[in-house]
Motif scaffolding. Structure first.
Motif, PDB file in Angstrom:
ATOM      1  N   ILE A 230      -2.509   2.760   9.668  1.00 62.30           N
ATOM      2  CA  ILE A 230      -2.254   3.008   8.462  1.00 62.30           C
ATOM      3  C   ILE A 230      -3.378   4.008   7.641  1.00 62.30           C
ATOM      4  O   ILE A 230      -2.960   4.922   6.997  1.00 62.30           O
ATOM      5  CB  ILE A 230      -2.609   1.755   7.825  1.00 62.30           C
ATOM      6  CG1 ILE A 230      -1.434   0.867   8.223  1.00 62.30           C
ATOM      7  CG2 ILE A 230      -2.304   1.924   6.161  1.00 62.30           C
ATOM      8  CD1 ILE A 230       0.119   1.230   7.977  1.00 62.30           C
TER       9      ILE A 230
ATOM     10  N   LEU B 181       1.625   3.986  -3.018  1.00 58.77           N
ATOM     11  CA  LEU B 181       1.214   5.482  -2.709  1.00 58.77           C
ATOM     12  C   LEU B 181       2.543   6.459  -3.181  1.00 58.77           C
ATOM     13  O   LEU B 181       2.446   7.237  -3.736  1.00 58.77           O
ATOM     14  CB  LEU B 181       1.124   5.586  -1.476  1.00 58.77           C
ATOM     15  CG  LEU B 181      -0.438   5.354  -0.863  1.00 58.77           C
ATOM     16  CD1 LEU B 181      -0.937   5.570   0.771  1.00 58.77           C
ATOM     17  CD2 LEU B 181      -1.510   6.236  -1.629  1.00 58.77           C
TER      18      LEU B 181
ATOM     19  N   TYR C 293       0.062  11.595   4.767  1.00 54.86           N
ATOM     20  CA  TYR C 293       0.801  11.582   3.399  1.00 54.86           C
ATOM     21  C   TYR C 293       0.134  12.449   2.564  1.00 54.86           C
ATOM     22  O   TYR C 293       0.705  13.150   1.923  1.00 54.86           O
ATOM     23  CB  TYR C 293       1.370  10.199   3.411  1.00 54.86           C
ATOM     24  CG  TYR C 293       2.349  10.129   1.969  1.00 54.86           C
ATOM     25  CD1 TYR C 293       3.399  11.059   2.183  1.00 54.86           C
ATOM     26  CD2 TYR C 293       2.226   9.353   1.143  1.00 54.86           C
ATOM     27  CE1 TYR C 293       4.364  10.809   1.066  1.00 54.86           C
ATOM     28  CE2 TYR C 293       3.156   9.178  -0.030  1.00 54.86           C
ATOM     29  CZ  TYR C 293       4.239  10.025   0.271  1.00 54.86           C
ATOM     30  OH  TYR C 293       4.978  10.048  -1.040  1.00 54.86           O
ATOM     31  N   LEU C 294      -1.045  11.954   2.113  1.00 61.56           N
ATOM     32  CA  LEU C 294      -1.597  12.241   1.201  1.00 61.56           C
ATOM     33  C   LEU C 294      -2.168  14.117   1.270  1.00 61.56           C
ATOM     34  O   LEU C 294      -2.059  14.611   0.383  1.00 61.56           O
ATOM     35  CB  LEU C 294      -3.198  11.679   0.921  1.00 61.56           C
ATOM     36  CG  LEU C 294      -2.970  10.252   0.206  1.00 61.56           C
ATOM     37  CD1 LEU C 294      -4.343   9.621   0.217  1.00 61.56           C
ATOM     38  CD2 LEU C 294      -2.303  10.323  -1.145  1.00 61.56           C
TER      39      LEU C 294
ATOM     40  N   THR D 246      -1.750   7.279   5.923  1.00 56.50           N
ATOM     41  CA  THR D 246      -2.090   7.612   4.802  1.00 56.50           C
ATOM     42  C   THR D 246      -2.544   8.921   4.662  1.00 56.50           C
ATOM     43  O   THR D 246      -2.610   9.736   3.547  1.00 56.50           O
ATOM     44  CB  THR D 246      -3.158   6.497   4.165  1.00 56.50           C
ATOM     45  OG1 THR D 246      -2.565   5.250   4.316  1.00 56.50           O
ATOM     46  CG2 THR D 246      -3.688   6.877   2.760  1.00 56.50           C
TER      47      THR D 246
ATOM     48  N   LEU E  79      -5.988   5.683  -6.811  1.00 58.23           N
ATOM     49  CA  LEU E  79      -6.146   5.731  -5.195  1.00 58.23           C
ATOM     50  C   LEU E  79      -7.226   4.677  -4.881  1.00 58.23           C
ATOM     51  O   LEU E  79      -6.723   3.978  -3.808  1.00 58.23           O
ATOM     52  CB  LEU E  79      -6.459   7.191  -4.774  1.00 58.23           C
ATOM     53  CG  LEU E  79      -6.443   7.561  -3.337  1.00 58.23           C
ATOM     54  CD1 LEU E  79      -4.742   7.046  -2.898  1.00 58.23           C
ATOM     55  CD2 LEU E  79      -6.682   8.768  -3.133  1.00 58.23           C
TER      56      LEU E  79
ATOM     57  N   LEU F 115      -6.291   1.959  -2.034  1.00 55.83           N
ATOM     58  CA  LEU F 115      -6.891   2.061  -0.530  1.00 55.83           C
ATOM     59  C   LEU F 115      -7.575   0.901  -0.304  1.00 55.83           C
ATOM     60  O   LEU F 115      -7.803   0.634   0.922  1.00 55.83           O
ATOM     61  CB  LEU F 115      -7.535   3.384  -0.349  1.00 55.83           C
ATOM     62  CG  LEU F 115      -6.783   4.483  -0.367  1.00 55.83           C
ATOM     63  CD1 LEU F 115      -7.721   5.734  -0.093  1.00 55.83           C
ATOM     64  CD2 LEU F 115      -5.677   4.864   0.756  1.00 55.83           C
TER      65      LEU F 115
ATOM     66  N   LEU G 266       0.955  -1.220   0.066  1.00 60.37           N
ATOM     67  CA  LEU G 266      -0.038   0.169   0.208  1.00 60.37           C
ATOM     68  C   LEU G 266       0.711   1.308  -0.121  1.00 60.37           C
ATOM     69  O   LEU G 266       0.626   2.098  -0.766  1.00 60.37           O
ATOM     70  CB  LEU G 266      -0.976  -0.118   1.231  1.00 60.37           C
ATOM     71  CG  LEU G 266      -2.042   1.062   1.376  1.00 60.37           C
ATOM     72  CD1 LEU G 266      -3.316   0.472   2.107  1.00 60.37           C
ATOM     73  CD2 LEU G 266      -1.556   2.373   1.963  1.00 60.37           C
ATOM     74  N   CYS G 267       1.985   1.295   0.771  1.00 59.55           N
ATOM     75  CA  CYS G 267       2.764   2.521   0.848  1.00 59.55           C
ATOM     76  C   CYS G 267       3.591   2.874  -0.094  1.00 59.55           C
ATOM     77  O   CYS G 267       3.706   3.787  -0.673  1.00 59.55           O
ATOM     78  CB  CYS G 267       3.418   2.304   2.383  1.00 59.55           C
ATOM     79  SG  CYS G 267       2.477   2.550   3.793  1.00 59.55           S
TER      80      CYS G 267
END
Length: 315
Positions: free
Chosen positions: A209, A177, A216-217, A213, A190, A194, A173-174
């Motif tokens: 998480i 991203l 970060y976004l 997330t 996205l 997600l 996931l990371c």
């Protein structure tokens, strides 16, 4: 966007031992993996960041035991969201510091441990520079024997297909991203990325998480709105850890998204708009009108107004 935002995200991901082992398992050359006991992996806590340097580096060093031996090798992981010609020089600095530390702790050592340098890169263009230290030098061929040299491994995430990005669900996931954070494909990718949240069985980890997330976004891109992210997450199937997670509003309030939203060079302007939003709300205006007047997103306004009322904020 500051590279430090991406550094912190990468460091939060890869200082977790489970993620570190999975990353090394899937992204080191196979012949190295076979010679290493990855379950012995330990994170070295020391940092070698020079406080006087303008650039902000994230250096992560793992100590890994070799199979059937008592000796260790080290894996140095460096993150880059911008290509830098002298990355090898930065890596060499960290490597020298680690060797010095090794000799201080092992006074009788007659050899130095191997250090394998890795770079995770997810910039806007493909990695353009040599990965060999000797190529930083100028000079004629006759001087080649006197040049120090090593080679580092670059993992340019843009070079990997989504299917080639392997590992546990959090790692995938990371890394996905990071792969798409600078690209125009982020909004369309996205929802698929997600969706991986529903595969996390542990509720606490799932909640962490989501916070990571959102953080970060919110700070790493301007290509996606908070409302869009919120809608995607809230519409995920109620499976795995999803059913036990806090609401998005609670998550935003806890992690202080509002502080990140009003930070930066437009802070004063946004502060004025926040005053306007709060005044309009107290006068009984509907949320839709406040959104049009201020330009703020629905979820942000709801969280801000709720917090302002709870704390009896006067602006």
């Amino acid at each position: 966007m500051s590279e430090n935002v991406h550094d912190k995200f990468c460091k939060a991901l890869l200082t977790e031992r489970e993620n570190a082992i999975d990353f090394l398992q899937n992204f080191l050359p196979e012949e190295l993996v076979q010679s290493m006991d990855l379950q012995s992996c330990q994170l070295e806590k020391e940092t070698y960041i020079d406080k006087n340097l303008q650039e902000k580096f994230s250096d992560i060093i793992y100590k890994v035991k070799l199979q059937d031996e008592t000796t260790y090798i080290y894996t140095l992981l460096e993150h880059k969201s911008k290509a830098y010609r002298f990355t090898a020089l930065q890596l060499q600095k960290y490597m020298n510091a680690q060797w010095e530390r090794h000799l201080q702790q092992n006074k009788r050592s007659k050899t130095l441990p191997v250090i394998v340098p890795l770079v995770i890169y997810h910039g806007k263009r493909k990695w353009p520079y040599s990965t060999e230290f000797k190529n930083l030098f100028s000079g004629k061929k006759e001087f080649a024997p006197y040049l120090p040299n090593f080679q580092f491994i670059v993992h340019d995430l843009s070079e990997y297909s989504d299917e080639e990005i392997k590992g546990n669900v959090v790692l995938r996931l990371c890394l996905l991203l990071m792969k798409y954070i600078f690209t125009p494909e982020l909004p369309t990718k996205l929802p698929e990325i997600l969706q991986l949240i529903t595969q996390i069985s542990d509720a606490n980890k799932g909640s962490q998480i989501i916070e990571l997330t959102l953080n970060y976004l919110s700070r790493g891109t301007d290509k996606i709105s908070l409302d869009t992210v919120t809608e995607i997450i809230e519409n995920l199937p109620d499976i795995g850890a999803k059913h036990a997670m806090p609401t998005i509003a609670e998550t935003l309030d806890r992690q202080g998204y509002k502080r990140g939203f009003i930070a930066g060079k437009h802070a004063e302007k946004r502060k004025g708009l926040l005053r306007t939003a709060l005044s309009l709300w107290k006068e009984g205006c509907e949320l839709g009108l406040i959104m049009k007047v201020t330009g703020f997103e629905k979820n942000f306004l709801q969280t801000f107004i709720h917090t302002a009322n709870r704390l009896k904020v006067v602006m």
